[in-house]
Motif scaffolding. Structure first.
Motif, short mmCIF file in Angstrom:
data_model
loop_
_atom_site.label_atom_id
_atom_site.label_comp_id
_atom_site.label_asym_id
_atom_site.label_seq_id
_atom_site.Cartn_x
_atom_site.Cartn_y
_atom_site.Cartn_z
N VAL A 132 0.79 -1.38 0.43
CA VAL A 132 -0.21 0.24 -0.01
C VAL A 132 0.88 1.32 0.37
O VAL A 132 0.60 2.33 -0.55
N MET A 133 1.77 1.13 0.57
CA MET A 133 3.10 2.52 0.92
C MET A 133 3.85 2.78 -0.51
O MET A 133 4.09 3.94 -0.86
N GLU A 134 3.47 1.78 -1.73
CA GLU A 134 4.73 1.61 -2.11
C GLU A 134 3.53 2.37 -3.56
O GLU A 134 4.15 3.13 -4.24
N GLN A 135 2.61 2.45 -3.68
CA GLN A 135 1.28 2.43 -4.69
C GLN A 135 0.79 4.06 -3.81
O GLN A 135 0.95 4.97 -4.53
N LEU A 136 0.78 4.50 -2.69
CA LEU A 136 0.59 5.99 -2.52
C LEU A 136 1.64 6.50 -2.03
O LEU A 136 1.87 7.93 -2.67
N ALA A 137 3.28 6.08 -2.70
CA ALA A 137 4.14 6.65 -2.95
C ALA A 137 4.69 7.54 -4.41
O ALA A 137 5.14 8.01 -5.17
N ASN A 138 3.46 6.92 -5.36
CA ASN A 138 3.76 6.68 -6.64
C ASN A 138 2.97 8.58 -7.31
O ASN A 138 1.91 9.09 -5.80
N PRO A 139 3.74 9.17 -7.68
CA PRO A 139 3.34 10.58 -8.23
C PRO A 139 1.99 10.88 -7.96
O PRO A 139 1.30 9.98 -8.95
N GLY A 140 1.41 11.91 -7.58
CA GLY A 140 -0.19 11.96 -8.17
C GLY A 140 -1.52 11.11 -6.85
O GLY A 140 -2.99 11.07 -7.50
N VAL A 141 -0.80 10.00 -7.10
CA VAL A 141 -1.60 9.54 -5.97
C VAL A 141 -1.93 9.83 -4.03
O VAL A 141 -0.55 10.04 -3.45
N ARG A 142 -2.90 10.11 -3.52
CA ARG A 142 -3.25 10.67 -2.64
C ARG A 142 -3.68 9.83 -1.90
O ARG A 142 -3.67 9.66 -0.38
N ARG A 143 -5.14 9.27 -2.53
CA ARG A 143 -5.80 7.97 -1.54
C ARG A 143 -6.03 6.21 -2.25
O ARG A 143 -5.94 6.77 -3.79
N LEU A 144 -5.81 5.38 -2.24
CA LEU A 144 -6.25 3.69 -2.52
C LEU A 144 -7.24 3.54 -1.51
O LEU A 144 -8.09 3.90 -0.80
N VAL A 145 -8.54 3.36 -2.91
CA VAL A 145 -9.96 2.93 -2.33
C VAL A 145 -9.70 1.20 -2.24
O VAL A 145 -9.12 0.78 -3.01
N ILE A 146 -10.10 0.79 -1.06
CA ILE A 146 -9.67 -0.73 -1.13
C ILE A 146 -10.81 -1.10 -1.13
O ILE A 146 -12.14 -0.50 -0.93
N VAL A 147 -10.90 -2.40 -2.84
CA VAL A 147 -12.31 -3.17 -3.07
C VAL A 147 -11.82 -4.08 -2.35
O VAL A 147 -11.50 -4.97 -1.70
N GLU A 148 -13.42 -4.87 -2.59
CA GLU A 148 -13.95 -6.69 -2.60
C GLU A 148 -13.37 -7.05 -3.61
O GLU A 148 -13.56 -6.99 -4.51
N ALA A 149 -12.04 -7.82 -3.16
CA ALA A 149 -11.66 -8.73 -4.67
C ALA A 149 -13.20 -9.35 -5.50
O ALA A 149 -13.75 -9.98 -4.74
N GLY A 150 -12.82 -8.88 -6.30
CA GLY A 150 -13.89 -9.59 -7.50
C GLY A 150 -14.90 -8.77 -7.89
O GLY A 150 -15.32 -8.73 -9.24
N SER A 151 -15.59 -8.12 -6.86
CA SER A 151 -17.07 -7.50 -7.42
C SER A 151 -16.50 -6.39 -6.84
O SER A 151 -17.54 -5.25 -7.93
N ASN A 152 -14.92 -5.56 -6.52
CA ASN A 152 -15.30 -4.26 -6.63
C ASN A 152 -15.43 -3.51 -5.79
O ASN A 152 -16.10 -2.20 -5.99
N ARG A 153 -16.63 -4.27 -4.68
CA ARG A 153 -17.18 -3.24 -3.85
C ARG A 153 -16.60 -2.36 -3.03
O ARG A 153 -15.65 -4.00 -1.97
N VAL A 154 -16.53 -1.04 -2.38
CA VAL A 154 -16.30 -0.59 -2.10
C VAL A 154 -16.03 -1.04 -0.37
O VAL A 154 -16.78 -1.37 -0.07
N GLU A 155 -14.68 -1.33 0.34
CA GLU A 155 -14.99 -1.45 1.47
C GLU A 155 -14.09 -0.48 2.85
O GLU A 155 -13.90 -0.21 3.31
#
Length: 471
Positions: free
Chosen positions: A434-457
């Motif tokens: 998660v830290m490595e994803q957030l370290a990318n330029p322009g990324v300020r947050r990650l949406v946690i989703v359920e595997a398969g359905s992409n339902r927001v968690e």
């Protein structure tokens, strides 16, 4: 292994070994089918545990089994055919290609009690103590204290600053044309930087002007300078002295020699997304030079670069995010004292989205379908897209979130999940990932989703990560 026509287990997840400590493990098959079951070494390959279809996600099947401590293999029986999930850890075993996982106990002082009964999604849950967490925090804190903001400066680049007497309308268009959400403000009469203007300012401006009339006019924006807006904002927030005069907010900035821990704390304490790095060769601060616009993602990139190759020495970095107090999660059914989680449908009005951003004090809102599956994200910075075609002159109650998001992309681009806009993660992803994803330029947050359905968690922001890392 038993025959595929064997009856499913009556008691899903029961293990016959007496006196053995068992752990609840959730198995997920996200690839569809009419009838799906799971079996594995955890039940001696002697039982089929029927998996249930997830409501609203017809391709996703789940089942929870009681599993003993140790390493395990498992496979799925899908419509009479044995299959494995090649997106999960797997190897060639006695029964062909099988998926694998480990179960390990997790101390209660690290995992909140309500999560102990939660699922472990086909993945190992590392063992870690509170002492390990504190030791990792001390190491990260020491690293940040030993490095300076100078290390954040790129080898080359440009920084856009605006004059404080510039009309609001012109500033709005400049941010849109430059593709930037924030710019420092220069006051020529004072010879110094006096603040910043950001997408949040334009959200407040549009809401405020919209409250005093039906539709916005370009004349209203043309007559307001940035300095006039800042004074008006101070009055709105009650920031006045004893004589009723506005108290200007001091600019939050950092020097190139400031250590990264102090800079990170400035972000957290002041609730800002960008901090100008300003250098002055004189003691009185005159003749300042704007070097860079620092962000938490830049600081996090330094942390990841240093600790990535020694992450094995820091068990905390290998913890799945569901096992640590990190981010904002959708409240579970029956959960009390939980803050409402902000989500919107694509047909919601833009006005309601802007109100929600301000009232919920969030930087972005997940846009979801009727099953709460992620479609897009509306962020504060998306407000600058309204400069395209002067869309800000329209009644914002008549514009949908979908239409507003379309302004920010090419008309030929289909409205679908876009990886650059919707950065996602799973509850089982490790803190380091998660830290490595957030370290990318322009990324300020990650949406946690359920595997398969992409339902927001839930949602994890840069601020969440640094609050956890710095304790």
């Amino acid at each position: 292994m038993f025959a595929s026509d064997m009856n499913p287990a009556r008691d899903a997840g029961r293990v016959s070994t007496a006196g053995m400590v068992l752990f609840p493990v959730q198995f997920t098959w996200p690839y569809g089918g009419r009838s799906v079951s799971v079996s594995g070494s955890f039940n001696g390959w002697t039982e089929l545990v029927r998996m249930s279809q997830v409501e609203g996600s017809p391709n996703v099947f789940k089942a929870v089994c009681a599993v003993p401590h140790g390493s395990h293999e498992y496979k799925f029986l899908v419509d009479g055919e044995w299959r494995h999930d090649d997106q999960q850890p797997h190897r060639n075993g006695e029964y062909g290609m099988v998926n694998t996982f480990d179960t390990r106990p997790v101390p209660a002082e690290v995992v909140p009690q309500h999560q102990l009964s939660a699922v472990i999604l086909n993945q190992a849950m590392p063992r870690i103590s509170e002492e390990d967490v504190q030791a990792a925090r001390r190491q990260i804190s020491a690293f940040l204290a030993a490095h300076t903001a100078y290390e954040l400066l790129p080898e080359s680049g440009k920084v856009v600053a605006l004059a404080v007497d510039l009309p609001v309308k012109q500033a709005f268009h400049i941010l849109a044309e430059q593709g930037i959400p924030v710019a420092p403000l220069w006051d020529l009469s004072k010879g110094k930087f006096v603040g910043v203007i950001s997408a949040s300012d334009f959200i407040l401006i549009l809401r405020e002007l919209g409250n005093h009339g039906s539709n916005l006019t370009e004349e209203e924006l043309e007559t307001h300078t940035i300095s006039a807006w800042k004074e008006g904002k101070a009055y709105m927030n009650g920031q006045v002295d004893g004589h009723g005069r506005p108290i200007p907010r001091q600019i939050i900035f950092a020097g190139p020699c400031d250590n990264l821990k102090d800079v990170a704390l400035k972000f957290l304490q002041n609730g800002v997304a960008t901090i100008p790095v300003i250098h002055s060769s004189s003691e009185d601060g005159s003749l300042p030079q704007l070097l860079h616009l620092a962000s938490l993602s830049g600081i996090l990139k330094c942390v990841c670069r240093y600790f990535k190759h020694c992450s094995g020495s820091f068990p905390m970095l290998q913890l799945p995010i569901c096992a640590i107090p990190l981010g904002t999660w959708v409240p579970r059914i029956g959960e009390s004292n939980s803050r409402p989680f902000a989500m919107l449908r694509p047909n919601a009005s833009l006005s309601s989205a802007l109100n929600m951003l301000v009232q919920a004090r969030v930087s972005s809102i997940p846009i979801v379908d009727d099953n709460d599956s992620l479609l897009d994200v509306y962020s504060r910075s998306d407000i600058t897209a309204l400069a395209k075609g002067r869309a800000y002159t329209h009644n914002l109650n008549d514009m949908t979130v979908y239409q507003a998001l379309q302004l920010g992309q090419d008309s030929s681009t289909p409205y679908e999940l876009r990886s650059q806009r919707c950065q996602m993660c799973l509850r089982t992803d490790t803190l380091l990932k998660v830290m490595e994803q957030l370290a990318n330029p322009g990324v300020r947050r990650l949406v946690i989703v359920e595997a398969g359905s992409n339902r927001v968690e839930g949602v994890i922001s840069l601020t969440d990560v640094f609050r956890f890392l710095l304790g």
